[in-house]
Design an enzyme around this catalytic site. Sequence first.
Site: not given
Ligand code: AP5
Length: 241
Positions: A37, A108, A147, A180, A191
Amino acid sequence: MSHFAWLQGGDARCTDSSPSPRRAWRLVLLGPPGIGKGTQAAALVAQLGACHLSTGEVFRHAREDAAGLLAAMRRGELVSDEAVIELVRERAHCLTCSRGFLLDGYPRTLEQARSLDALLADLNVDLDAVVHFQAQERVLLERLAGRRVCMACGAAFHLEHRPPSRAGRCDLCGNLLSQREDDDADAVRIRLRTYAATMAPVLDHYRGLGLLYEIDAAAPSEVVLARTLVALDPLARWRRV
Ligand code: AP5
């Protein structure tokens, strides 16, 4: 790069003075942990000119006094709906920005989705689309394991798919890259389980509103970007009329 005012909170003012795009896109990006994402958001920002607003990134910048919130994140659990909804409401001015927005990782839960509907209705703003990225779990695990992120500027790299040009250093700001905390195996398991347990009603909600676009994200990131732009293209044509 995320929107400065979004990271700083309600009182902060946006410092981005780049010209507004011809069209303001208002998108939600959804998908399981590690699907890409943040990666797609960065590419879409470059293509569409909208601001990238990531709730996860805001929480990672939260001060250490938000100890309960950070502990939940480190365990891989969701932050409470109450905290998330308050965080978004206090940054509501970012949702009326003339540049548009890409909401990454929010909403979410169904409660968050309903709260966002109400907030956007109050602001008289319509969502254009909700993009849902999908891939098998083994793809997510491989992406999360490889990552490496820059804690200074938030840029994400991958040991195999997007290696930094200098090992262990961010290409953008030169700071050290690290894993991370919530990318350890136990937190990842929680997760993924949490995502599976909470997302279905959110997707049904947006499907019912006719806003949901499903994208197969098990492909190189340029291909995923191209698929997303193709999926949104009819909407772009419609908006030009
Ligand atoms: P990356 O782009 O970093 O993936 P991502 O989907 O953004 O992954 P996240 O781990 O950030 O998602 P998440 O939803 O778990 O975490 P968030 O920060 O929102 O890509 C991942 C890796 O793959 C990278 O190394 C990249 O280079 C590689 N890659 C990408 N695309 C690729 C491709 N096509 N091919 C090959 N490689 C690729 O949330 C974190 C925490 O915050 C949650 O667990 C929760 O505790 C809290 N939180 C956040 N939002 C909320 C909410 N709305 N409600 C409640 N808690 C929340």
